[in-house]
Write a protein that holds these residues in place. Structure first.
Motif, PDB file in Angstrom:
ATOM      1  N   PRO A  54       0.817  -1.222   0.000  1.00 51.33           N
ATOM      2  CA  PRO A  54       0.000   0.000   0.000  1.00 51.33           C
ATOM      3  C   PRO A  54       0.846   1.265   0.000  1.00 51.33           C
ATOM      4  O   PRO A  54       1.786   1.399   0.780  1.00 51.33           O
ATOM      5  CB  PRO A  54      -0.813  -0.129   1.297  1.00 51.33           C
ATOM      6  CG  PRO A  54      -0.916  -1.597   1.529  1.00 51.33           C
ATOM      7  CD  PRO A  54       0.392  -2.160   1.059  1.00 51.33           C
ATOM      8  N   GLY A  55       0.520   2.172  -0.909  1.00 52.05           N
ATOM      9  CA  GLY A  55       1.186   3.468  -0.961  1.00 52.05           C
ATOM     10  C   GLY A  55       2.369   3.551  -1.897  1.00 52.05           C
ATOM     11  O   GLY A  55       2.947   4.621  -2.064  1.00 52.05           O
ATOM     12  N   ILE A  56       2.772   2.449  -2.530  1.00 48.13           N
ATOM     13  CA  ILE A  56       3.948   2.486  -3.406  1.00 48.13           C
ATOM     14  C   ILE A  56       3.679   3.408  -4.593  1.00 48.13           C
ATOM     15  O   ILE A  56       2.569   3.464  -5.122  1.00 48.13           O
ATOM     16  CB  ILE A  56       4.328   1.066  -3.876  1.00 48.13           C
ATOM     17  CG1 ILE A  56       5.755   1.050  -4.427  1.00 48.13           C
ATOM     18  CG2 ILE A  56       3.329   0.533  -4.884  1.00 48.13           C
ATOM     19  CD1 ILE A  56       6.317  -0.344  -4.623  1.00 48.13           C
ATOM     20  N   SER A  57       4.712   4.147  -5.000  1.00 50.13           N
ATOM     21  CA  SER A  57       4.510   5.142  -6.058  1.00 50.13           C
ATOM     22  C   SER A  57       5.856   5.560  -6.631  1.00 50.13           C
ATOM     23  O   SER A  57       6.865   5.593  -5.927  1.00 50.13           O
ATOM     24  CB  SER A  57       3.807   6.378  -5.472  1.00 50.13           C
ATOM     25  OG  SER A  57       3.704   7.420  -6.421  1.00 50.13           O
ATOM     26  N   THR A  58       5.871   5.871  -7.922  1.00 48.18           N
ATOM     27  CA  THR A  58       7.021   6.517  -8.559  1.00 48.18           C
ATOM     28  C   THR A  58       6.535   7.149  -9.854  1.00 48.18           C
ATOM     29  O   THR A  58       5.334   7.154 -10.144  1.00 48.18           O
ATOM     30  CB  THR A  58       8.173   5.529  -8.808  1.00 48.18           C
ATOM     31  OG1 THR A  58       9.369   6.256  -9.091  1.00 48.18           O
ATOM     32  CG2 THR A  58       7.874   4.582  -9.968  1.00 48.18           C
ATOM     33  N   SER A  59       7.437   7.689 -10.631  1.00 46.30           N
ATOM     34  CA  SER A  59       7.096   8.268 -11.938  1.00 46.30           C
ATOM     35  C   SER A  59       8.243   7.990 -12.894  1.00 46.30           C
ATOM     36  O   SER A  59       9.369   7.679 -12.478  1.00 46.30           O
ATOM     37  CB  SER A  59       6.867   9.772 -11.820  1.00 46.30           C
ATOM     38  OG  SER A  59       8.070  10.445 -11.472  1.00 46.30           O
ATOM     39  N   ALA A  60       7.979   8.137 -14.190  1.00 44.69           N
ATOM     40  CA  ALA A  60       9.040   7.943 -15.183  1.00 44.69           C
ATOM     41  C   ALA A  60      10.153   8.961 -14.971  1.00 44.69           C
ATOM     42  O   ALA A  60      11.341   8.645 -15.146  1.00 44.69           O
ATOM     43  CB  ALA A  60       8.461   8.059 -16.589  1.00 44.69           C
ATOM     44  N   TYR A  61       9.793  10.159 -14.577  1.00 46.77           N
ATOM     45  CA  TYR A  61      10.813  11.182 -14.290  1.00 46.77           C
ATOM     46  C   TYR A  61      11.708  10.731 -13.138  1.00 46.77           C
ATOM     47  O   TYR A  61      12.944  10.800 -13.224  1.00 46.77           O
ATOM     48  CB  TYR A  61      10.129  12.502 -13.948  1.00 46.77           C
ATOM     49  CG  TYR A  61      11.102  13.620 -13.632  1.00 46.77           C
ATOM     50  CD1 TYR A  61      11.605  14.436 -14.632  1.00 46.77           C
ATOM     51  CD2 TYR A  61      11.511  13.865 -12.323  1.00 46.77           C
ATOM     52  CE1 TYR A  61      12.499  15.469 -14.354  1.00 46.77           C
ATOM     53  CE2 TYR A  61      12.403  14.879 -12.025  1.00 46.77           C
ATOM     54  CZ  TYR A  61      12.893  15.675 -13.046  1.00 46.77           C
ATOM     55  OH  TYR A  61      13.789  16.684 -12.757  1.00 46.77           O
ATOM     56  N   ASP A  62      11.107  10.250 -12.050  1.00 42.75           N
ATOM     57  CA  ASP A  62      11.900   9.856 -10.879  1.00 42.75           C
ATOM     58  C   ASP A  62      12.812   8.678 -11.199  1.00 42.75           C
ATOM     59  O   ASP A  62      13.985   8.658 -10.791  1.00 42.75           O
ATOM     60  CB  ASP A  62      10.967   9.482  -9.722  1.00 42.75           C
ATOM     61  CG  ASP A  62      10.346  10.698  -9.056  1.00 42.75           C
ATOM     62  OD1 ASP A  62      10.519  11.816  -9.578  1.00 42.75           O
ATOM     63  OD2 ASP A  62       9.678  10.539  -8.015  1.00 42.75           O
ATOM     64  N   VAL A  63      12.299   7.683 -11.911  1.00 37.28           N
ATOM     65  CA  VAL A  63      13.140   6.518 -12.242  1.00 37.28           C
ATOM     66  C   VAL A  63      14.317   6.956 -13.114  1.00 37.28           C
ATOM     67  O   VAL A  63      15.430   6.428 -12.989  1.00 37.28           O
ATOM     68  CB  VAL A  63      12.309   5.412 -12.921  1.00 37.28           C
ATOM     69  CG1 VAL A  63      13.211   4.251 -13.345  1.00 37.28           C
ATOM     70  CG2 VAL A  63      11.220   4.897 -11.976  1.00 37.28           C
ATOM     71  N   THR A  64      14.097   7.929 -13.993  1.00 37.42           N
ATOM     72  CA  THR A  64      15.204   8.443 -14.810  1.00 37.42           C
ATOM     73  C   THR A  64      16.252   9.123 -13.928  1.00 37.42           C
ATOM     74  O   THR A  64      17.463   8.993 -14.184  1.00 37.42           O
ATOM     75  CB  THR A  64      14.685   9.412 -15.879  1.00 37.42           C
ATOM     76  OG1 THR A  64      13.592   8.810 -16.573  1.00 37.42           O
ATOM     77  CG2 THR A  64      15.773   9.756 -16.884  1.00 37.42           C
ATOM     78  N   LEU A  65      15.812   9.831 -12.886  1.00 34.42           N
ATOM     79  CA  LEU A  65      16.764  10.384 -11.917  1.00 34.42           C
ATOM     80  C   LEU A  65      17.613   9.284 -11.293  1.00 34.42           C
ATOM     81  O   LEU A  65      18.838   9.397 -11.181  1.00 34.42           O
ATOM     82  CB  LEU A  65      16.021  11.130 -10.809  1.00 34.42           C
ATOM     83  CG  LEU A  65      15.321  12.447 -11.109  1.00 34.42           C
ATOM     84  CD1 LEU A  65      14.626  12.959  -9.857  1.00 34.42           C
ATOM     85  CD2 LEU A  65      16.305  13.489 -11.608  1.00 34.42           C
ATOM     86  N   PHE A  66      16.951   8.208 -10.864  1.00 35.66           N
ATOM     87  CA  PHE A  66      17.678   7.106 -10.233  1.00 35.66           C
ATOM     88  C   PHE A  66      18.659   6.470 -11.213  1.00 35.66           C
ATOM     89  O   PHE A  66      19.798   6.149 -10.847  1.00 35.66           O
ATOM     90  CB  PHE A  66      16.699   6.036  -9.728  1.00 35.66           C
ATOM     91  CG  PHE A  66      15.650   6.533  -8.770  1.00 35.66           C
ATOM     92  CD1 PHE A  66      15.891   7.616  -7.938  1.00 35.66           C
ATOM     93  CD2 PHE A  66      14.404   5.929  -8.711  1.00 35.66           C
ATOM     94  CE1 PHE A  66      14.922   8.075  -7.065  1.00 35.66           C
ATOM     95  CE2 PHE A  66      13.430   6.376  -7.839  1.00 35.66           C
ATOM     96  CZ  PHE A  66      13.680   7.456  -7.018  1.00 35.66           C
ATOM     97  N   LEU A  67      18.212   6.268 -12.458  1.00 39.36           N
ATOM     98  CA  LEU A  67      19.058   5.629 -13.460  1.00 39.36           C
ATOM     99  C   LEU A  67      20.290   6.481 -13.737  1.00 39.36           C
ATOM    100  O   LEU A  67      21.418   5.953 -13.830  1.00 39.36           O
ATOM    101  CB  LEU A  67      18.253   5.415 -14.748  1.00 39.36           C
ATOM    102  CG  LEU A  67      18.971   4.697 -15.888  1.00 39.36           C
ATOM    103  CD1 LEU A  67      19.306   3.267 -15.494  1.00 39.36           C
ATOM    104  CD2 LEU A  67      18.108   4.714 -17.151  1.00 39.36           C
ATOM    105  N   ARG A  68      20.113   7.771 -13.871  1.00 37.61           N
ATOM    106  CA  ARG A  68      21.255   8.652 -14.124  1.00 37.61           C
ATOM    107  C   ARG A  68      22.259   8.593 -12.974  1.00 37.61           C
ATOM    108  O   ARG A  68      23.468   8.480 -13.196  1.00 37.61           O
ATOM    109  CB  ARG A  68      20.763  10.087 -14.313  1.00 37.61           C
ATOM    110  CG  ARG A  68      21.886  11.061 -14.666  1.00 37.61           C
ATOM    111  CD  ARG A  68      21.419  12.499 -14.611  1.00 37.61           C
ATOM    112  NE  ARG A  68      22.422  13.402 -15.149  1.00 37.61           N
ATOM    113  CZ  ARG A  68      22.470  14.694 -14.880  1.00 37.61           C
ATOM    114  NH1 ARG A  68      21.567  15.241 -14.077  1.00 37.61           N
ATOM    115  NH2 ARG A  68      23.417  15.463 -15.404  1.00 37.61           N
ATOM    116  N   GLU A  69      21.752   8.639 -11.744  1.00 35.99           N
ATOM    117  CA  GLU A  69      22.629   8.587 -10.575  1.00 35.99           C
ATOM    118  C   GLU A  69      23.351   7.242 -10.499  1.00 35.99           C
ATOM    119  O   GLU A  69      24.541   7.174 -10.190  1.00 35.99           O
ATOM    120  CB  GLU A  69      21.795   8.814  -9.311  1.00 35.99           C
ATOM    121  CG  GLU A  69      22.590   8.973  -8.036  1.00 35.99           C
ATOM    122  CD  GLU A  69      23.224  10.341  -7.881  1.00 35.99           C
ATOM    123  OE1 GLU A  69      23.953  10.536  -6.888  1.00 35.99           O
ATOM    124  OE2 GLU A  69      22.985  11.217  -8.732  1.00 35.99           O
TER     125      GLU A  69
END
Length: 462
Positions: free
Chosen positions: A235-250
């Motif tokens: 319950p409550g899990i969430s992300t966005s394509a923008y956020d995952v791209t941030l993680f991938l870049r890092e």
């Protein structure tokens, strides 16, 4: 009651209702959570509907089932301004001016293509739409492990790791691995067993989730709430394509992550499934691919995160909530081709990998708690609603809009109070004038009645 007084009274009552409504005192109801109010944004600036601006789509299955008496955490607050730039708040396709249409074969509800070197977002579709991440959440798990653990530290497999099920790197119970090997298994095989083992090394799942959410906030990933280290639904899990791209870049800036992401095969001691094999179709088939992996759950549907390098330019691509009408890696390849074909200066936004500005903390003398960004503040635990209260807007009547509204209401009420008092004074004066006039008329009538004056002889007749 004169019309002006009725208008002043009605206006005063209306202003009072406006001021008290946010507190739930007029309607008799209170907000569901004192630290969060639903975002008013349901459309972007182009009028497009934004159905997942606050929360992922409703779960089609009961995999996020709540225990009896348990309630789901409220949605994460929506920032007043889209992270990364105004255009990234659009809910449809976000393309550079004059760019050709995006590839027609892409089925993902949300996607981002970005230059991982410059940080420019080249094109997107509903980049801040909130979805379930599936295994793309493991990028964040790997980031935390790479930051907090020694790569040569020993991790001993447990029966609990083996029992995780789903995608696995093949951890064997009572077998020793280095942290590097377990991270490799997390990245290359999307191992749920690896996610569990790393969480144990990080101090347990609650502590790991705290760190994941802290790192997400540090990077400005405000659409993300980690509820499991594997990305499986809770319950409550969430992300966005923008956020995952941030993680991938890092992550790709870390050589250990890049090595695992790009390696076709790595040895694994004691692995029940043999050596680690990177079965990335993008890595095997796309020229210049650095790696890429798709994932699936019933609720998240199909997701993908990958990257490629061409002529010194490194692009990342993330797709959320897609359908494999064509394989997900081919959809990602189409978007990479599209991104590489755009001019170098084409951009619709930026990957803003920096912490957001901290909000002002309430005065401790007034009983307010310090915000998460304040020195000495207690860390948020996994049992708490992660990062909700600290990022929620002030919902009292003295918040962002309440104070100006209160001042305006005070001025309006004062103005009409003055008018009312002037009316009242004018009525008193008019009444006094009428009374004086009546007294004067009464005195004159008395004189007429007494004429001729007493003690005088009446005039003689004839």
């Amino acid at each position: 009651m004169p019309a002006r007084r009725r208008f002043a009274a009605a206006l005063s009552i209306g202003v009072g209702a406006v001021l008290l409504a946010p507190l739930g005192l007029v309607t008799g109801t209170a907000a569901a959570s004192p630290s969060w109010q639903p975002a008013a944004v349901t459309q972007d600036q182009n009028g497009a509907e934004c159905p997942v601006r606050e929360s992922p789509p409703a779960a089609p299955s009961d995999t996020e089932g709540l225990a009896e008496g348990e309630s789901a955490p409220p949605p994460l607050p929506v920032p007043d301004e889209p992270v990364g730039g105004e255009r990234l708040g659009e809910c449809g396709e976000v393309l550079p001016e004059g760019a050709p249409p995006a590839p027609a074969d892409v089925t993902a509800a949300s996607w981002v293509v970005a230059d991982l070197g410059s940080g420019e977002v080249l094109a997107a579709r509903d980049p801040h739409g909130r979805h379930r991440p599936a295994a793309t959440m493991k990028i964040l798990t790997a980031l935390v492990a790479l930051r907090d653990l020694g790569m040569e530290d020993i991790v001993v497999g447990t029966p609990e790791d083996v029992a995780q099920g789903g995608a696995a790197m093949g951890i064997a119970a009572n077998t020793e691995y280095t942290t590097r090997q377990v991270v490799n298994g997390l990245v290359m095989a999307s191992g749920n067993d690896a996610a569990n083992a790393l969480a144990r090394q990080l101090g347990g799942i609650p502590a790991t989730l705290d760190r994941m959410n802290a790192v997400a906030e540090e990077l400005g990933a405000l659409d993300t709430r980690a509820t499991t280290p594997s990305g499986l639904e809770a319950p409550g899990i969430s992300t966005s394509a923008y956020d995952v791209t941030l993680f991938l870049r890092e992550a790709l800036d870390n050589e250990d992550y890049l090595s695992a992401f790009s390696s076709p095969e790595l040895p694994l001691p004691g692995g029940s499934l043999g050596p680690l094999v990177n079965d990335s179709d993008l890595l095997a088939n796309y020229p210049g691919a650095l790696g890429g992996r798709d994932s699936f759950t019933d609720d998240a549907r199909y997701t993908f995160a990958g990257a490629a390098e061409r002529d010194g330019r490194r692009l990342g691509v993330v797709l959320l909530r897609g359908e494999p009408v064509t394989p997900m890696w081919q959809q990602a390849a189409s978007l990479l081709d599209y991104g590489f074909a755009l001019p170098a200066d084409a951009a619709v936004g930026t990957l803003n990998t920096s912490a957001p500005e901290p909000e002002a903390a309430p005065d401790a003398s007034e009983g307010g708690a310090s915000s998460a960004g304040d020195e000495g503040a207690e860390p948020v635990t996994a049992q708490d609603q992660p990062r909700l209260a600290d990022r929620a807007g002030d919902t009292s009547m003295f918040g962002s809009f309440g104070l100006p509204l209160t001042i305006l209401a005070g001025v309006v009420v004062l103005f009409f109070t003055v008018l009312t008092l002037r009316d009242r004074a004018a009525r008193r004066k008019a009444a006094a004038r009428r009374a004086a006039q009546q007294r004067e008329e009464a005195a004159k009538a008395t004189e007429d009645w007494l004429w001729p004056p007493p003690n005088q002889n009446p005039p003689q007749q004839g």
